[in-house]
Design a protein around this motif. Sequence first.
Motif, PDB file in Angstrom:
ATOM      1  N   GLY A  19      25.573 -60.132 -45.042  1.00 32.38           N
ATOM      2  CA  GLY A  19      26.813 -59.539 -44.586  1.00 32.38           C
ATOM      3  C   GLY A  19      28.088 -59.817 -45.352  1.00 32.38           C
ATOM      4  N   SER A  20      28.004 -60.206 -46.616  1.00 34.44           N
ATOM      5  CA  SER A  20      29.229 -60.491 -47.380  1.00 34.44           C
ATOM      6  C   SER A  20      30.171 -59.293 -47.416  1.00 34.44           C
ATOM      7  N   SER A  21      29.626 -58.096 -47.606  1.00 38.56           N
ATOM      8  CA  SER A  21      30.488 -56.907 -47.661  1.00 38.56           C
ATOM      9  C   SER A  21      31.097 -56.603 -46.298  1.00 38.56           C
ATOM     10  N   CYS A  22      30.371 -56.890 -45.225  1.00 36.38           N
ATOM     11  CA  CYS A  22      30.899 -56.673 -43.872  1.00 36.38           C
ATOM     12  C   CYS A  22      32.035 -57.650 -43.579  1.00 36.38           C
ATOM     13  N   VAL A  23      31.843 -58.913 -43.951  1.00 36.57           N
ATOM     14  CA  VAL A  23      32.894 -59.918 -43.765  1.00 36.57           C
ATOM     15  C   VAL A  23      34.124 -59.527 -44.575  1.00 36.57           C
ATOM     16  N   ALA A  24      33.921 -59.116 -45.813  1.00 36.34           N
ATOM     17  CA  ALA A  24      35.038 -58.711 -46.674  1.00 36.34           C
ATOM     18  C   ALA A  24      35.771 -57.508 -46.085  1.00 36.34           C
ATOM     19  N   SER A  25      35.031 -56.530 -45.607  1.00 37.91           N
ATOM     20  CA  SER A  25      35.637 -55.339 -45.009  1.00 37.91           C
ATOM     21  C   SER A  25      36.465 -55.706 -43.790  1.00 37.91           C
ATOM     22  N   LYS A  26      35.904 -56.552 -42.947  1.00 38.10           N
ATOM     23  CA  LYS A  26      36.636 -56.982 -41.749  1.00 38.10           C
ATOM     24  C   LYS A  26      37.919 -57.704 -42.128  1.00 38.10           C
ATOM     25  N   GLU A  27      37.848 -58.589 -43.122  1.00 43.50           N
ATOM     26  CA  GLU A  27      39.034 -59.328 -43.554  1.00 43.50           C
ATOM     27  C   GLU A  27      40.098 -58.399 -44.132  1.00 43.50           C
ATOM     28  N   LEU A  28      39.675 -57.261 -44.683  1.00 43.25           N
ATOM     29  CA  LEU A  28      40.616 -56.280 -45.223  1.00 43.25           C
ATOM     30  C   LEU A  28      41.084 -55.281 -44.168  1.00 43.25           C
ATOM     31  N   GLY A  29      40.585 -55.413 -42.939  1.00 39.46           N
ATOM     32  CA  GLY A  29      40.979 -54.524 -41.857  1.00 39.46           C
ATOM     33  C   GLY A  29      40.326 -53.161 -41.907  1.00 39.46           C
ATOM     34  N   LEU A  30      39.169 -53.073 -42.553  1.00 35.70           N
ATOM     35  CA  LEU A  30      38.459 -51.802 -42.682  1.00 35.70           C
ATOM     36  C   LEU A  30      37.293 -51.728 -41.707  1.00 35.70           C
ATOM     37  N   ASN A  31      36.933 -50.513 -41.346  1.00 36.03           N
ATOM     38  CA  ASN A  31      35.709 -50.309 -40.571  1.00 36.03           C
ATOM     39  C   ASN A  31      34.530 -50.362 -41.533  1.00 36.03           C
ATOM     40  N   TYR A  32      33.378 -50.766 -41.029  1.00 41.86           N
ATOM     41  CA  TYR A  32      32.219 -50.938 -41.887  1.00 41.86           C
ATOM     42  C   TYR A  32      30.946 -50.698 -41.090  1.00 41.86           C
ATOM     43  N   ILE A  33      29.894 -50.384 -41.814  1.00 45.83           N
ATOM     44  CA  ILE A  33      28.549 -50.269 -41.257  1.00 45.83           C
ATOM     45  C   ILE A  33      27.644 -51.062 -42.177  1.00 45.83           C
ATOM     46  N   GLY A  34      26.927 -52.022 -41.624  1.00 43.66           N
ATOM     47  CA  GLY A  34      25.970 -52.813 -42.395  1.00 43.66           C
ATOM     48  C   GLY A  34      24.568 -52.557 -41.883  1.00 43.66           C
ATOM     49  N   ILE A  35      23.655 -52.308 -42.779  1.00 44.68           N
ATOM     50  CA  ILE A  35      22.259 -52.043 -42.418  1.00 44.68           C
ATOM     51  C   ILE A  35      21.388 -53.091 -43.095  1.00 44.68           C
ATOM     52  N   GLU A  36      20.525 -53.735 -42.324  1.00 46.09           N
ATOM     53  CA  GLU A  36      19.606 -54.743 -42.861  1.00 46.09           C
ATOM     54  C   GLU A  36      18.297 -54.666 -42.088  1.00 46.09           C
ATOM     55  N   LYS A  50      35.574 -58.498 -51.541  1.00 49.78           N
ATOM     56  CA  LYS A  50      36.915 -58.101 -51.110  1.00 49.78           C
ATOM     57  C   LYS A  50      37.659 -57.385 -52.229  1.00 49.78           C
ATOM     58  N   GLU A  51      37.568 -57.909 -53.433  1.00 52.27           N
ATOM     59  CA  GLU A  51      38.266 -57.285 -54.562  1.00 52.27           C
ATOM     60  C   GLU A  51      37.715 -55.892 -54.840  1.00 52.27           C
ATOM     61  N   LEU A  52      36.395 -55.750 -54.875  1.00 51.74           N
ATOM     62  CA  LEU A  52      35.789 -54.445 -55.148  1.00 51.74           C
ATOM     63  C   LEU A  52      36.102 -53.442 -54.043  1.00 51.74           C
ATOM     64  N   ILE A  53      36.022 -53.888 -52.805  1.00 47.32           N
ATOM     65  CA  ILE A  53      36.298 -52.998 -51.674  1.00 47.32           C
ATOM     66  C   ILE A  53      37.779 -52.624 -51.639  1.00 47.32           C
ATOM     67  N   PHE A  54      38.659 -53.594 -51.829  1.00 48.31           N
ATOM     68  CA  PHE A  54      40.095 -53.323 -51.848  1.00 48.31           C
ATOM     69  C   PHE A  54      40.432 -52.269 -52.900  1.00 48.31           C
TER      70      PHE A  54
END
Length: 113
Positions: A63-80, A42-46
Amino acid sequence: ILMLRKGYAKNIKVMGTSNVFQVANPTGNKFHPNEKPVELMKELIFQSTNSNDIVLDMFCGSGSSCVASKELGLNYIGIELEKKYADIAKDRVANPLKKREENEQINLFTEGI
């Protein structure tokens, strides 16, 4: 953690922010062997996004970055590539308040064999 951006260089939001972050690191019952703390992501993305940006994590694991993005109200794409982790990431994003069970263990060596 490697962060890339398309286009010209830009400053982070809060200049003077320390390059050492102190966040709790989940130990024990991790969803993924290389799991990053959501608070760190969240801090890095913010610091590096604007409200209309899309966060792309090409190796999203659990999905940590996806969860963080969602919590920050951002759109995201996660690939795994690994279905097991993609399913975990999808569940974490859909149920962000769901906690890990104390006895919930992911055996990384025998699942999927």
